[in-house]
Design an enzyme around this catalytic site. Structure first.
Site, PDB file in Angstrom:
ATOM      1  N   GLU A 158       4.069  13.653  -4.103  1.00 47.81           N
ATOM      2  CA  GLU A 158       3.025  13.702  -3.066  1.00 47.81           C
ATOM      3  C   GLU A 158       3.456  14.636  -1.932  1.00 47.81           C
ATOM      4  OE1 GLU A 158       0.819  10.221  -0.493  1.00 47.81           O
ATOM      5  OE2 GLU A 158       2.910   9.942  -0.945  1.00 47.81           O
ATOM      6  N   GLU A 163       0.884  -1.176   0.000  1.00 46.22           N
ATOM      7  CA  GLU A 163       0.000   0.000   0.000  1.00 46.22           C
ATOM      8  C   GLU A 163       0.911   1.212   0.000  1.00 46.22           C
ATOM      9  OE1 GLU A 163      -3.111  -0.062  -0.277  1.00 46.22           O
ATOM     10  OE2 GLU A 163      -3.737  -2.050   0.372  1.00 46.22           O
TER      11      GLU A 163
HETATM   12  P1  NAD Z   1      10.161   6.977   4.526  1.00 47.14           P
HETATM   13  O1  NAD Z   1       9.938   6.686   3.103  1.00 47.14           O
HETATM   14  O2  NAD Z   1      11.548   6.893   5.065  1.00 47.14           O
HETATM   15  O3  NAD Z   1       9.269   6.014   5.447  1.00 47.14           O
HETATM   16  C1  NAD Z   1       7.944   5.654   5.165  1.00 47.14           C
HETATM   17  C2  NAD Z   1       7.577   4.547   6.160  1.00 47.14           C
HETATM   18  O4  NAD Z   1       8.353   3.391   5.906  1.00 47.14           O
HETATM   19  C3  NAD Z   1       7.895   4.905   7.627  1.00 47.14           C
HETATM   20  O5  NAD Z   1       6.866   4.380   8.422  1.00 47.14           O
HETATM   21  C4  NAD Z   1       9.214   4.195   7.926  1.00 47.14           C
HETATM   22  O6  NAD Z   1       9.337   3.801   9.277  1.00 47.14           O
HETATM   23  C5  NAD Z   1       9.132   2.989   7.045  1.00 47.14           C
HETATM   24  N1  NAD Z   1      10.415   2.532   6.545  1.00 47.14           N
HETATM   25  C6  NAD Z   1      11.407   3.292   6.025  1.00 47.14           C
HETATM   26  N2  NAD Z   1      12.419   2.506   5.619  1.00 47.14           N
HETATM   27  C7  NAD Z   1      12.059   1.234   5.882  1.00 47.14           C
HETATM   28  C8  NAD Z   1      12.674  -0.029   5.678  1.00 47.14           C
HETATM   29  N3  NAD Z   1      13.876  -0.153   5.079  1.00 47.14           N
HETATM   30  N4  NAD Z   1      12.016  -1.142   6.088  1.00 47.14           N
HETATM   31  C9  NAD Z   1      10.786  -1.043   6.660  1.00 47.14           C
HETATM   32  N5  NAD Z   1      10.152   0.119   6.868  1.00 47.14           N
HETATM   33  C10 NAD Z   1      10.779   1.246   6.475  1.00 47.14           C
HETATM   34  O7  NAD Z   1       9.667   8.421   4.778  1.00 47.14           O
HETATM   35  P2  NAD Z   1       8.906   9.227   5.900  1.00 47.14           P
HETATM   36  O8  NAD Z   1       9.619  10.508   6.054  1.00 47.14           O
HETATM   37  O9  NAD Z   1       8.590   8.455   7.130  1.00 47.14           O
HETATM   38  O10 NAD Z   1       7.552   9.479   5.118  1.00 47.14           O
HETATM   39  C11 NAD Z   1       7.626  10.253   3.937  1.00 47.14           C
HETATM   40  C12 NAD Z   1       6.834   9.690   2.818  1.00 47.14           C
HETATM   41  O11 NAD Z   1       6.355   8.388   3.041  1.00 47.14           O
HETATM   42  C13 NAD Z   1       5.598  10.525   2.589  1.00 47.14           C
HETATM   43  O12 NAD Z   1       5.880  11.576   1.735  1.00 47.14           O
HETATM   44  C14 NAD Z   1       4.640   9.568   1.994  1.00 47.14           C
HETATM   45  O13 NAD Z   1       4.806   9.552   0.596  1.00 47.14           O
HETATM   46  C15 NAD Z   1       5.060   8.232   2.502  1.00 47.14           C
HETATM   47  N6  NAD Z   1       4.154   7.698   3.513  1.00 47.14           N
HETATM   48  C16 NAD Z   1       3.066   7.041   3.057  1.00 47.14           C
HETATM   49  C17 NAD Z   1       2.163   6.532   3.963  1.00 47.14           C
HETATM   50  C18 NAD Z   1       0.936   5.814   3.492  1.00 47.14           C
HETATM   51  O14 NAD Z   1      -0.006   5.687   4.238  1.00 47.14           O
HETATM   52  N7  NAD Z   1       0.938   5.285   2.270  1.00 47.14           N
HETATM   53  C19 NAD Z   1       2.390   6.691   5.322  1.00 47.14           C
HETATM   54  C20 NAD Z   1       3.533   7.373   5.760  1.00 47.14           C
HETATM   55  C21 NAD Z   1       4.423   7.854   4.833  1.00 47.14           C
END
Ligand code: NAD
Length: 479
Positions: A384, A253
């Site tokens: 986004e 997702e």
């Molecule tokens: P990010 O891309 O680093 O992390 C997104 C999520 O993934 C976080 O919960 C993080 O803990 C987890 N994550 C990161 N690296 C991981 C790994 N190697 N293994 C497992 N989990 C991992 O960025 P962020 O700063 O936390 O969020 C920014 C972007 O993430 C937002 O701009 C948005 O696009 C996206 N996001 C989407 C949702 C959603 O509901 N689809 C939720 C939160 C963030």
């Protein structure tokens, strides 16, 4: 440190494990930027213990009748409702959203538990007429096995609730690594399930360095499936790990960038009221948040004026305070991202009609923002925002609106407003998205499948389709 948030633990094999002998990470209150608790990180031995517990528990849990699994999950839902006020307060402290939104999230999580528990009782098979006399062809559904789940910080209860309830209702077990930034909400789900009688090891909750935990868990031989909610970049990385670890199944997702098409025959005032509510909910940190507003020329200025008034009426502040309708962003990364995206849009010619800047000198506040006449070349039209920024642009024809709505590699949610049933029907066909809301925002309910197309991911959660994610199909030919 403000201790009112409470302590944090790992939950492995039915035991609550504290920081003793483990490294810890501070959890921050986004309204103040201050530490509110120390979160223990799982060691490699803890992770192995969790996967082994999930595998051992799976052998028994899969044999528990779906009827009894459903009763247990429904009991946990009732406990969540009883405990809603306390859980919501913890959620606001760790995530920032207003208390009323947090409370609503706890109740929706309980609804998801109820719906999914019952849906687990309806995982039917089929009998297929055989070609040969005396032969019976049966198609059955079985639980896929222990699942590793990874969930983000924007909906710290609802997103895990979807994954946990569907896994448990179908007879799977789970090791979940929620976001380290919002850890208490999932622990409350786990506590409700434990208090409802969940056997040891069926659900395990771990925290750590995300890249290390995911790599370790996905490679664990006991884990049969992974499910992730988060950004497209991380999803892509985890999907590769799952493939390399033995072609493990995956549900993804991922991000979106929802277009909203407002046609000139629409009830513009209703569209403003509905979409402003949806845009600024959870400070826009929602994967289905309406973001790119394409408004037909004749009503563009009227829409922007009304939407700006709605954004100006939002009261931003600490989510625990009365009357606050938008809290801080969940972390300082989002504030920096908003500043960069707004500056880039302005440099491309966008007009700031409301907000456009960080607020206050503590916590992670950003003003509800409206950017008008944003060209498609601005980064915010491509990337986004995941924050409280609405961007508008006008369009002339249906075909132009569809082309601009569909031009990104994402396809999660899309919205449209029109009084014409003909346009509504054409929109339903033409928009490339997993969920389309026409004249309403109700695309995300326990009963309906939630999921994206293109780089927004694959697999569904919610609805009957959400159960399939945790089931494998077996054909038995018996004579
Ligand atoms: P990010 O891309 O680093 O992390 C997104 C999520 O993934 C976080 O919960 C993080 O803990 C987890 N994550 C990161 N690296 C991981 C790994 N190697 N293994 C497992 N989990 C991992 O960025 P962020 O700063 O936390 O969020 C920014 C972007 O993430 C937002 O701009 C948005 O696009 C996206 N996001 C989407 C949702 C959603 O509901 N689809 C939720 C939160 C963030």
């Amino acid at each position: 440190m403000d201790r009112s948030y409470g302590d944090l633990h790992l939950f492995i094999d039915g035991e609550w494990l504290g920081p003793e002998g483990r490294t810890t990470e501070d959890v921050l209150n986004p309204a103040t930027g201050e530490a509110i608790a120390a979160l223990p990180h799982a060691t490699k031995a803890d992770l192995d213990h969790a996967s082994a517990a999930a595998a051992r528990a799976f052998a028994e849990w899969r044999k528990v009748p779906a009827f009894d699994r459903a009763k247990l999950i429904r009991k946990a839902a009732d406990l969540l409702r009883e405990r809603a006020n306390g859980i919501a307060r913890r959620m606001t402290l760790e995530q920032g959203k207003p208390l009323a939104e947090a409370l609503q999230e706890v109740f929706i999580s309980a609804d998801i538990f109820d719906y999914t528990a019952d849906e687990g009782r309806r995982t039917y098979g089929r009998i297929v007429p055989a070609r040969m006399p005396g032969v019976r062809w049966m198609v059955t559904k079985e639980p896929v096995g222990p699942v590793a789940a990874f969930t983000p910080w924007n909906f710290p209860a609802v997103i895990p609730a979807r994954k946990i309830s569907a896994a448990l209702a179908t007879g799977c077990t789970m090791v979940i690594k929620p976001s380290e930034e919002t850890p208490a909400s999932v622990l409350e789900l786990a506590r409700a399930l434990q208090d409802a009688g969940l056997p040891k090891g069926v659900l395990n909750v771990v925290y750590g360095v995300p890249s290390e935990v995911s790599e370790h868990l996905i490679a664990a031989p006991e884990i049969r499936k992974i499910t992730f909610t988060g950004s497209t970049g991380v999803g892509q990385h985890l999907a590769v790990l799952a493939a390399k670890a033995g072609v493990k199944r995956a549900t993804m997702e991922l991000g979106g960038h929802a277009p909203v098409l407002i046609f000139d025959d629409a009830d513009v005032d209703a569209a403003i009221a509905v979409m402003a509510g949806a845009k600024y909910r959870n400070a826009g940190q929602v994967c289905v948040s309406p973001t790119r507003f394409f408004v037909q020329e004749a009503v563009h200025d009227r829409f922007v004026e009304g939407f700006t008034k709605a954004a100006a009426a939002i009261r931003t502040g600490n989510g625990l305070d009365d009357g606050v309708t938008m809290g801080p962003l969940a972390n300082d990364r989002r504030v920096g991202a908003m500043e960069r995206l707004v500056a880039d849009a302005v440099s491309h010619g966008a007009e700031i009609r409301q907000g456009g800047e960080a607020l206050g000198n503590r916590g992670y506040f950003f003003a509800p923002t409206v950017l008008a006449n944003v060209p498609d070349t601005a980064r915010i039209m491509i990337e986004e925002p995941f924050g409280p920024v609405a961007v508008t642009s006008s369009f002339a024809t249906f075909d132009e609106a569809i082309a601009r709505a569909n031009r990104l590699p994402f396809g999660l949610a899309a919205y449209a407003f029109t009084r014409s049933t003909r346009i509504a029907a054409d929109l339903g066909d033409a928009l490339e998205a997993g969920m389309v809301g026409i004249n309403n925002p109700f695309i995300n309910m326990p009963e309906t499948p939630f999921g994206g197309v293109k780089q927004s991911g694959y697999g569904s959660e919610g609805g009957t389709e959400g159960m399939d994610a945790y089931l494998v199909t077996k054909t038995i030919s018996q004579s």
